[in-house]
Each structure stands twice: as structure tokens, then as C-alpha cells.
Design an enzyme around this catalytic site. Structure first.
Site, PDB file in Angstrom:
ATOM      1  N   GLU A  79     -26.026  14.641  -2.562  1.00 51.33           N
ATOM      2  CA  GLU A  79     -27.485  14.575  -2.203  1.00 51.33           C
ATOM      3  C   GLU A  79     -28.286  14.158  -3.633  1.00 51.33           C
ATOM      4  O   GLU A  79     -29.461  13.447  -3.144  1.00 51.33           O
ATOM      5  CB  GLU A  79     -27.810  16.470  -2.499  1.00 51.33           C
ATOM      6  CG  GLU A  79     -28.052  16.951  -3.857  1.00 51.33           C
ATOM      7  CD  GLU A  79     -28.460  18.613  -4.232  1.00 51.33           C
ATOM      8  OE1 GLU A  79     -29.316  18.314  -3.002  1.00 51.33           O
ATOM      9  OE2 GLU A  79     -28.128  18.855  -5.095  1.00 51.33           O
ATOM     10  N   TYR A 126      -9.009  -3.758 -10.493  1.00 52.16           N
ATOM     11  CA  TYR A 126      -9.527  -2.405 -10.928  1.00 52.16           C
ATOM     12  C   TYR A 126      -7.691  -1.970 -10.492  1.00 52.16           C
ATOM     13  O   TYR A 126      -8.127  -0.680 -11.428  1.00 52.16           O
ATOM     14  CB  TYR A 126      -9.564  -2.003  -9.241  1.00 52.16           C
ATOM     15  CG  TYR A 126      -9.013  -2.882  -7.918  1.00 52.16           C
ATOM     16  CD1 TYR A 126      -7.601  -1.778  -7.622  1.00 52.16           C
ATOM     17  CD2 TYR A 126      -8.911  -3.787  -8.088  1.00 52.16           C
ATOM     18  CE1 TYR A 126      -6.569  -2.435  -6.448  1.00 52.16           C
ATOM     19  CE2 TYR A 126      -7.832  -4.291  -6.561  1.00 52.16           C
ATOM     20  CZ  TYR A 126      -7.093  -3.564  -5.890  1.00 52.16           C
ATOM     21  OH  TYR A 126      -6.423  -4.265  -5.561  1.00 52.16           O
ATOM     22  N   LYS A 178      -0.208   5.357  -5.924  1.00 51.49           N
ATOM     23  CA  LYS A 178      -0.605   4.946  -6.711  1.00 51.49           C
ATOM     24  C   LYS A 178      -1.753   6.751  -7.194  1.00 51.49           C
ATOM     25  O   LYS A 178      -1.811   6.994  -7.819  1.00 51.49           O
ATOM     26  CB  LYS A 178      -1.975   4.117  -6.916  1.00 51.49           C
ATOM     27  CG  LYS A 178      -2.980   4.332  -7.810  1.00 51.49           C
ATOM     28  CD  LYS A 178      -3.902   3.093  -7.775  1.00 51.49           C
ATOM     29  CE  LYS A 178      -4.884   3.206  -6.028  1.00 51.49           C
ATOM     30  NZ  LYS A 178      -5.743   2.648  -5.637  1.00 51.49           N
ATOM     31  N   LYS A 179      -2.692   6.961  -5.449  1.00 50.45           N
ATOM     32  CA  LYS A 179      -3.391   8.138  -5.240  1.00 50.45           C
ATOM     33  C   LYS A 179      -2.449   9.170  -6.198  1.00 50.45           C
ATOM     34  O   LYS A 179      -3.140  10.110  -6.310  1.00 50.45           O
ATOM     35  CB  LYS A 179      -3.751   8.117  -4.069  1.00 50.45           C
ATOM     36  CG  LYS A 179      -5.052   8.996  -2.911  1.00 50.45           C
ATOM     37  CD  LYS A 179      -6.155   9.312  -4.557  1.00 50.45           C
ATOM     38  CE  LYS A 179      -7.429   9.740  -4.164  1.00 50.45           C
ATOM     39  NZ  LYS A 179      -7.972   9.569  -2.962  1.00 50.45           N
ATOM     40  N   CYS A 226       0.632  -1.276  -0.164  1.00 48.13           N
ATOM     41  CA  CYS A 226      -0.115  -0.558  -0.303  1.00 48.13           C
ATOM     42  C   CYS A 226       0.899   0.936   0.198  1.00 48.13           C
ATOM     43  O   CYS A 226       0.579   2.432  -0.364  1.00 48.13           O
ATOM     44  CB  CYS A 226      -0.746  -0.090   1.137  1.00 48.13           C
ATOM     45  SG  CYS A 226      -1.777   1.860   1.360  1.00 48.13           S
ATOM     46  N   CYS A 239      -1.092   2.394  -3.363  1.00 49.54           N
ATOM     47  CA  CYS A 239      -2.833   2.723  -2.956  1.00 49.54           C
ATOM     48  C   CYS A 239      -2.231   4.297  -2.719  1.00 49.54           C
ATOM     49  O   CYS A 239      -2.468   5.131  -3.205  1.00 49.54           O
ATOM     50  CB  CYS A 239      -3.600   2.785  -1.832  1.00 49.54           C
ATOM     51  SG  CYS A 239      -3.640   0.843  -1.257  1.00 49.54           S
ATOM     52  N   GLU A 294      -6.964   1.510 -13.225  1.00 51.36           N
ATOM     53  CA  GLU A 294      -7.299   2.453 -12.199  1.00 51.36           C
ATOM     54  C   GLU A 294      -5.591   3.001 -13.395  1.00 51.36           C
ATOM     55  O   GLU A 294      -5.859   4.498 -13.898  1.00 51.36           O
ATOM     56  CB  GLU A 294      -6.237   2.876 -11.891  1.00 51.36           C
ATOM     57  CG  GLU A 294      -8.168   2.371 -10.428  1.00 51.36           C
ATOM     58  CD  GLU A 294      -6.969   1.786  -9.038  1.00 51.36           C
ATOM     59  OE1 GLU A 294      -8.027   2.322  -8.451  1.00 51.36           O
ATOM     60  OE2 GLU A 294      -6.368   1.351  -8.815  1.00 51.36           O
ATOM     61  N   HIS A 324     -26.725  20.996  -1.161  1.00 49.08           N
ATOM     62  CA  HIS A 324     -27.314  21.706  -2.017  1.00 49.08           C
ATOM     63  C   HIS A 324     -26.386  22.604  -2.641  1.00 49.08           C
ATOM     64  O   HIS A 324     -26.041  23.240  -1.477  1.00 49.08           O
ATOM     65  CB  HIS A 324     -28.259  22.206  -2.718  1.00 49.08           C
ATOM     66  CG  HIS A 324     -28.940  22.463  -3.737  1.00 49.08           C
ATOM     67  ND1 HIS A 324     -29.512  21.515  -5.082  1.00 49.08           N
ATOM     68  CD2 HIS A 324     -28.866  23.310  -4.036  1.00 49.08           C
ATOM     69  CE1 HIS A 324     -29.468  21.873  -5.609  1.00 49.08           C
ATOM     70  NE2 HIS A 324     -29.786  23.197  -5.649  1.00 49.08           N
TER      71      HIS A 324
END
Length: 486
Positions: free
Chosen positions: A464, A199, A64-65, A56, A61, A203, A459
Site C-alpha cells: 500500500e 544477481y 534456486k527459489k 531455469c 530459477c 542471491e 491495509h
């Protein structure tokens, strides 16, 4: 290291300093246990790729992020023009070396943080390759397939070395890279073929496309992201195609060949060819159990994928040996490994026995647009419940009402009609992961459709929409889709 038996008996020896191992070691030591944690490298990068923090932090993770964030910025600068920002043509360039250097700096910072956390908790961190040598014995090696240089005696063993990328045995497999190598490329490829449908493949297809590469995504099945909601999968596929990614379904490479100019020629099983500067395989990960010595203690593994077989408490068939994380191939996600490791520590050393819960685990795919999901898919719900109501909404995200970009978001709510309980929520659109985390809490608490209906939305926001869908789009009766109930 020394070539001798360490006569100090540990309460726990952990093999692998990934998410699950670090959490288990730290929490166990916090309860007063004498803990040793074995990891091959203390710094990230080739040839081991991993270090303290595991996949990770080092090749998963986190980097990658970071690369996902960067890949968005090219598009964001284009979108900015519609909001009045003037960007001279050709004035914006990208420096891949700067990206890699800053990414590596951040990973090194995290390696240090993890190391200090373990040290402060009283965990003994040992550099080397750990392997089981018996029910209460662990050896340390300076090479994965090398001889033992140290032997540790312990009351308990926790095995958590994670998984490792798998490349099928096709001609030219040695010319291909995996996600490991993608984090250490010297330059962004001008064109890349990515093989796989999970994934990671999806990705990275979006990541490299965002940095300007010509991307071809090949998957042998009819649709990628198997196990996710079918509508969401198809929606993302269309979004990726519209963005310019060449998605080739029902396509499987048969060989990869290096050409005279250094490029790679990919030939598919149906005879088609694609030329690229890199070929990446993301066709799954296998349990990292080679040379772990599991057979010396009689630890049972799955003959198919090599994963360690465990019970609901993460215990193997050997009473003194446990395993958590990807090596058990249950739900291969970092937060799940953390949860499993924490449950182990609480049970064995904290006098707070609890088993890991693998129900209603929220998840995300950081594609572009991203996916957020929790609970059952429509297909799963139709098999498990007699009557299901499906609420579905598709719309153009507000930001793109001014950019002119051809993109839409999709949201779904799956409801058991007998109890009104929400049993699944899915989204493909901006901020999908951030939005779904909160709804994951709601589903764990047993939220009903009436609860969503009684919630006042924020909003204007995409989120929402989940609390304003009033009428079902259609129903499932015994798994069959109908527009109206009989």
C-alpha cells in the site's frame, strides 16, 4: 542414432530445450509444424547439469527459489520466538541431504512434465548435441565435440542453447565452482567466498548465509548489481552487511590455492587473504555457442561475448536461422526467453506476426530482503527526461516491529513530470517480487501518478505504500538532483 541423413524434412529444428526452445517448439507444433527438438540430456545433474527445461528448471530459477525458501526458514524460526513460539535451543537442525534429495525429486518431476508436454504437442525429442551444418541442415552428436551421428533436413532452425557460467582465467580457477555445482554440493560449506556482483552472486550469498555458512562476497566494483537503481543497491548492501555477510567491494581475487587441510586460500589483488571451504565464481555467463557450427552457415556472432546477433524478430543474418534466449544476450531472463520463443512460433507458423517487446520488463533479485523492479532507474530517468519527480519511502516492515531485527524496506516511484506518467518503480523489502509483478502490468498500461493516488491501498501491507506516497522526496532537473523546483 544412425549414421545417415534423415530424409524427412522438418518445418523446424530447435537446438536446446530450455525455456525459449521448449515454448517455441510446443507452440509451433500446435500450429501443425513438424518439429524436432535436440537436447543433450533427458535427466538433470552432472556432468551436463541441464536437461529438458534448460537452465531455469535444472540449475537456475527453480532450484534456486527452492533453496531461497529453505534459507529463510532458519531466520523465520528465530522470528517466531517474538510471537510466542517456544523453540528449545539446539533442538532445530538442518539436513542438507534432505534438501538436495527433495530438490532433485522436484526437478525430476518438472523434467517429466516438460517431456510430456512436448510429446503431447507432437514434438520429436532427440537426445544429443545439436549443431548447425548449413542454412537448412542440423547434425546430432553424442558428444559435444564428437562426430555427427545423424543429420536433419529442415526449413527453419531455431538456436537456443542458453548461456554458461564464466570463470576468469586466474591461477586456481579449476578449484572453483559455479552456480551449476552449487545445486549438487554434498554438504553446505561452513564458509564460502563468492566472487561477483550480479544477481546470482548476491542471491547465493544470501542463500548460503541462511543455511549457516560464513559468507564473504567479493566484487571488483564500487557497488554490486550494476544496472539496478543506486538507492536500492546501496540499501540491499547495508541489509546484507547488517545480517552478517562480509561484503568486500573494490576487491578482486588474483589466485586460489588449495592448502594441506583441503581448504582454499583466496588471495586478492591487494594482497589480502581469506580461507574458505568453497570458492564460487558468479562473474557472468557467456553465450553457449561453442561447437554449435554457426560458422558453417555464416551466422554472425558478437566477437566479444560470442552471442548470436539477431534483429528485432530474433532472426540472424541467415534467413532460415533464428535465435532466442540467453544465447542472444538481450535480456537474459526466463520469461523473456519464453516471450521470444512464443513470438517466433506465432510469426512463423501461427499467422500472427509479432516482434518481442523488451520494454518495461519487470524483474526480481531473490536476495534477503528481495528486490522488485520495473521501468527506469533514477539514474536512467535523469538522462532521458527533463524533469523527474522521485517519491521515496523507507520503513520497518510490520512483521519486524516485534522481532527487534534491524531491517528496513525501501520503495521508490519515478515520475515524468511533463506527463505524470510513472516510468519506474523499485523496491527492496519483503515480497518485493510478488508486489512488483502487479505494478509491472500497471506500467505497461501507462499508469500515471494520479492513477496510483486514486487507488485505495490494501491495509495493512507493504504494497500500500506505493499508493500512499503523496509528496515527492526530491526532483531531477536535467539529471541534477534538487530538493525544490526552480
Amino acid at each position: 542414432f544412425f549414421s545417415a541423413i534423415d530424409m524427412t524434412e522438418y518445418d523446424l529444428v530447435v537446438i536446446g530445450a530450455g525455456s525459449g526452445g521448449v515454448r517455441a517448439a510446443r507452440i509451433s507444433a500446435g500450429y501443425g509444424a513438424k518439429v524436432a527438438l535436440i537436447e543433450p540430456s533427458m535427466s538433470h545433474g552432472p556432468p551436463y547439469f541441464s536437461a529438458v527445461g534448460g537452465t531455469c528448471v535444472n540449475v537456475g530459477c527453480v532450484p534456486k527459489k527452492l533453496m531461497v525458501y529453505g534459507s529463510h526458514m532458519h531466520h523465520d524460526m528465530e522470528f517466531a520466538k517474538s510471537y510466542g513460539w517456544n523453540l528449545p535451543e539446539g533442538a532445530v537442525t538442518h539436513n542438507w541431504g534432505t534438501l538436495m534429495a527433495n530438490k532433485n525429486k522436484e526437478i525430476s518431476r518438472l523434467n517429466g512434465i516438460y517431456g510430456n508436454m512436448l510429446k503431447n504437442a507432437g514434438v520429436e525429442l532427440i537426445t544429443g548435441w545439436g549443431a548447425v551444418a548449413g542454412p537448412n541442415s542440423v547434425i546430432v552428436k553424442d558428444q559435444r565435440d564428437g562426430p555427427a551421428v545423424q543429420t536433419l533436413s529442415t526449413k527453419r532452425i531455431l538456436v537456443c542453447p542458453g548461456g554458461w557460467p564464466f570463470i576468469p582465467n586466474i591461477p586456481g580457477k579449476d578449484l572453483c565452482i559455479t552456480s551449476n555445482e552449487c545445486f549438487y554440493l554434498d554438504e553446505c560449506p561452513k564458509d564460502i567466498v563468492i566472487c561477483g556482483g550480479g544477481y546470482i552472486a548476491v542471491e547465493f550469498a544470501c542463500i548460503f548465509h541462511g543455511y549457516g555458512a560464513k559468507v564473504t562476497l567479493m566484487y571488483r566494483g564500487p557497488m554490486f548489481l550494476r544496472g539496478f537503481d543506486d538507492d536500492i543497491r546501496e540499501h540491499l548492501c547495508n541489509e546484507m552487511k547488517n545480517a552478517g555477510i562480509d561484503v568486500q567491494l573494490n576487491t578482486n581475487p588474483s589466485k586460489v590455492e588449495k592448502q594441506a587441510d583441503g581448504s582454499l586460500l583466496v588471495t586478492t589483488e591487494d594482497g589480502k587473504t581469506v580461507v574458505a571451504s568453497q570458492v564460487m565464481y558468479a562473474t557472468g555467463r557467456k553465450a553457449n555457442t561453442d561447437n554449435l557450427g554457426l560458422e558453417t552457415a555464416g551466422v554472425a556472432v558478437n566477437p566479444g561475448d560470442g552471442a548470436i546477433i539477431v534483429d528485432k524478430s530474433s532472426k540472424t543474418n541467415v534467413p532460415s536461422i533464428w535465435a532466442v534466449g540467453d544465447v542472444t544476450n538481450r535480456i537474459n531472463l526466463t520469461p523473456v526467453a519464453l516471450h521470444e520463443g512464443h513470438c517466433f512460433a506465432d510469426t512463423e507458423f501461427g499467422n500472427k506476426p509479432r516482434d518481442p517487446c523488451h520494454d518495461l520488463v519487470a524483474a526480481a533479485v531473490f536476495s534477503q530482503p528481495p528486490i522488485g523492479t520495473v521501468g527506469l532507474t533514477q539514474e536512467q530517468a535523469g538522462k532521458q527526461y527533463k524533469k523527474v519527480a522521485v517519491f521515496r519511502s523507507g520503513f520497518k516492515p510490520m512483521m519486524h516491529t516485534m522481532t527487534g531485527v534491524n531491517t528496513r524496506a525501501l520503495m521508490k516511484i519515478i515520475v515524468d513530470m511533463e506527463t505524470d506518467k510513472v516510468i519506474g518503480m523499485h523496491m527492496c523489502g519483503p515480497e518485493g517480487a510478488e508486489i512488483m509483478q502487479g505494478f509491472g502490468v500497471a506500467l505497461k498500461m501507462g499508469a500515471t501518478k494520479a492513477d496510483l493516488d486514486s487507488t485505495i491501498g490494501i491495509h495493512p501491507s507493504s504494497a500500500e505504500e506505493f499508493v500512499t506516497m503523496r509528496s515527492p522526496s526530491y526532483f531531477l532537473v536535467d539529471g541534477v538532483k534538487v530538493d525544490k523546483l526552480p
